[in-house]
Design an enzyme around this catalytic site. Structure first.
Site, mmCIF file in Angstrom:
data_model
loop_
_atom_site.group_PDB
_atom_site.id
_atom_site.type_symbol
_atom_site.label_atom_id
_atom_site.label_comp_id
_atom_site.label_asym_id
_atom_site.label_seq_id
_atom_site.Cartn_x
_atom_site.Cartn_y
_atom_site.Cartn_z
ATOM 1 N N LEU A 1 61.078 -8.975 -8.145
ATOM 2 C CA LEU A 1 62.182 -9.656 -8.362
ATOM 3 C C LEU A 1 63.392 -9.630 -7.740
ATOM 4 C CD1 LEU A 1 61.682 -9.205 -12.375
ATOM 5 C CD2 LEU A 1 60.971 -11.087 -10.995
ATOM 6 N N TYR B 1 64.267 9.953 -6.427
ATOM 7 C CA TYR B 1 64.867 9.213 -7.662
ATOM 8 C C TYR B 1 65.608 10.036 -8.569
ATOM 9 C CZ TYR B 1 61.840 5.173 -5.889
ATOM 10 O OH TYR B 1 61.435 4.276 -5.014
ATOM 11 N N GLY C 1 66.140 -8.259 -9.469
ATOM 12 C CA GLY C 1 66.691 -9.100 -10.626
ATOM 13 C C GLY C 1 67.106 -10.272 -10.064
ATOM 14 N N SER D 1 59.791 -4.454 -5.534
ATOM 15 C CA SER D 1 60.838 -5.406 -5.537
ATOM 16 C C SER D 1 60.225 -6.896 -5.690
ATOM 17 C CB SER D 1 61.739 -5.272 -4.322
ATOM 18 O OG SER D 1 62.989 -5.916 -4.698
ATOM 19 N N LEU E 1 65.570 -13.131 -8.707
ATOM 20 C CA LEU E 1 64.820 -14.123 -9.005
ATOM 21 C C LEU E 1 64.297 -14.235 -10.390
ATOM 22 C CD1 LEU E 1 62.002 -13.455 -6.236
ATOM 23 C CD2 LEU E 1 63.221 -15.321 -6.635
ATOM 24 N N GLY F 1 67.051 -14.934 -12.280
ATOM 25 C CA GLY F 1 68.234 -16.016 -12.396
ATOM 26 C C GLY F 1 69.357 -15.517 -13.023
ATOM 27 N N LYS F 2 69.300 -14.191 -13.514
ATOM 28 C CA LYS F 2 70.484 -13.651 -14.130
ATOM 29 C C LYS F 2 71.951 -13.845 -13.387
ATOM 30 C CE LYS F 2 69.522 -8.796 -13.345
ATOM 31 N NZ LYS F 2 68.792 -7.593 -14.145
#
Length: 399
Positions: free
Chosen positions: A278, A54, A281, A276, A283, A285-286
């Site tokens: 979301l 990372y 990201g 993960s 989920l 909704g963005k």
């Protein structure tokens, strides 16, 4: 409201929210990373996840910065070592990250030992609480490169295969296998290569435990076969440590853990660290907003540079979009924030010890922290399961 805790292993109590650090050093600068860590710690999060490779997308110039930033935070804030739980990971064969031990070419004892020492040096700590194999040595490429797109995927796979074959001419008692992952869904026994024996990996990890460098071990992106083999060898050799966790993806859009892994983990008392939650990201909704999400959202910011994420979480996949819209509808129906629904769903699983999430901004962290105490009613779960039956695992992989 403080984040609840979970007893993952003897003398290893972790918060049910685990802050992933894979944006530290790429999307987040050092000052930004320190502020996010402060905010998380003040809210009761004591569990932090990193990896030697990372931040992502992976680059030679930034490799290791996520671990370095976390270590600097602990020192700058003078935080007692026993107040935080740090999990990190050794990279498996990649064929592309030549800046990490020449690939790495394999996950043998030498690579594991060097990786442990490297992480300790970057963290500037004397031990790691949970050390995980990031992905199995059994992994092989198929239709696309795993990380940053550096060239023709077939060419990369061929190069990786030849490298592995040449390397393992000097080893003995190797097994032949491979693992489909990072978006793949089918196991093909024809595509196989010689991999490092699990016994050799456990022996190296056991030596690190005996030396006091790591406390516990876990797996990541694993299959039921891999989990059971690691457990089998540990049961038959007292020198080998037993895995305590597996870090696999788990979300409303990816419930493949429940197919085969859940039974293994339940009977063997292995807990899931669901990453993960979301779905990068999605989920939240963005990406379905009229402006198509902010330009600094990962799937926009790293478009064409983050093959693993774009393959698994492709917004061009119609079933993914339809399923997400229905989950967003459930959140609206019950007056929940979409992030609250997604996080609460993962934490509702009886085998989930903690969910590993990433954020780049303070307000995103606030949303996740607020979600950890949301209770889902039986009616909400029933509605979720109806959508799942209609659109099963649109972000799937075999598990």
């Amino acid at each position: 409201m403080s984040v609840p805790l979970f007893n993952l292993a003897p003398n290893l109590t972790v918060s049910r929210l685990c802050l992933g650090t894979m944006t530290f050093g790429e999307q987040n600068s050092l000052p930004q990373s320190l502020r996010l860590l402060d905010q998380a710690f003040d809210a009761g999060i004591n569990f932090f996840d990193s990896a030697e490779m990372y931040p992502v997308p992976q680059r030679a110039e930034t490799q290791g910065k996520s671990e370095e930033y976390f270590g600097q935070w602990v020192r700058k804030r003078k935080i007692s070592r026993d107040r935080v739980v740090i999990a990190t990971k050794v990279a498996g064969p990649s064929g592309q990250m030549s800046w990490i031990r020449d690939g790495p070419k394999c996950l043998d004892a030498k690579n594991i030992t060097e990786a442990v020492d490297g992480s300790l040096k970057r963290l500037q700590m004397d031990h790691i609480d949970l050390y995980q194999i990031h992905w199995p040595d059994r992994f092989v490429y198929s239709s696309y490169p795993l990380f940053i797109s550096l060239g023709d995927s077939l060419g990369l796979w061929t190069c990786h295969f030849k490298t592995k074959s040449c390397h393992f001419k000097v080893l003995h008692s190797c097994v032949s296998s491979y693992v489909p992952m990072f978006g793949e869904t089918e196991y093909d026994p024809v595509r196989q290569f010689s991999s490092v024996p699990i016994e050799e990996q456990l022996d190296a990890l056991g030596r690190a435990v005996d030396a006091g460098k790591i406390r516990y071990i876990g797996l990541s992106n694993e299959t039921p076969y891999g989990v059971m083999k690691f457990l089998h060898f540990a049961e038959n050799n007292v020198r080998y440590p037993k895995i305590i966790s597996v870090q696999n993806s788990y979300s409303l859009l990816c419930r493949t853990f429940d197919s085969g892994m859940a039974e293994c983990c339940h009977h063997e008392r292995i807990y899931l660290l669901g990453y993960s939650p979301l779905a990068m990201g999605i989920l939240s909704g963005k990406y379905f907003a009229s402006d198509g999400a902010p330009s600094d959202a990962r799937l926009n910011l790293f478009k064409g540079r983050y093959s693993e994420g774009e393959s698994r979480y492709s917004l061009a996949r119609n079933t993914l979009k339809l399923a997400t819209m229905e989950y967003l509808g459930i959140a609206e129906k019950y007056g929940l924030h979409p992030v609250s629904l997604a996080i609460a769903f993962v934490l509702n699983h009886p085998l989930v010890a903690s969910t590993v999430f990433g954020v780049t901004k303070s307000w995103q962290l606030e949303e996740v922290i607020s979600a950890c105490n949301v209770e889902l009613t039986s009616e909400i779960i029933a509605d979720i399961n109806k959508v799942h039956a209609k659109f099963p695992n649109p972000c799937s992989e075999i598990r």
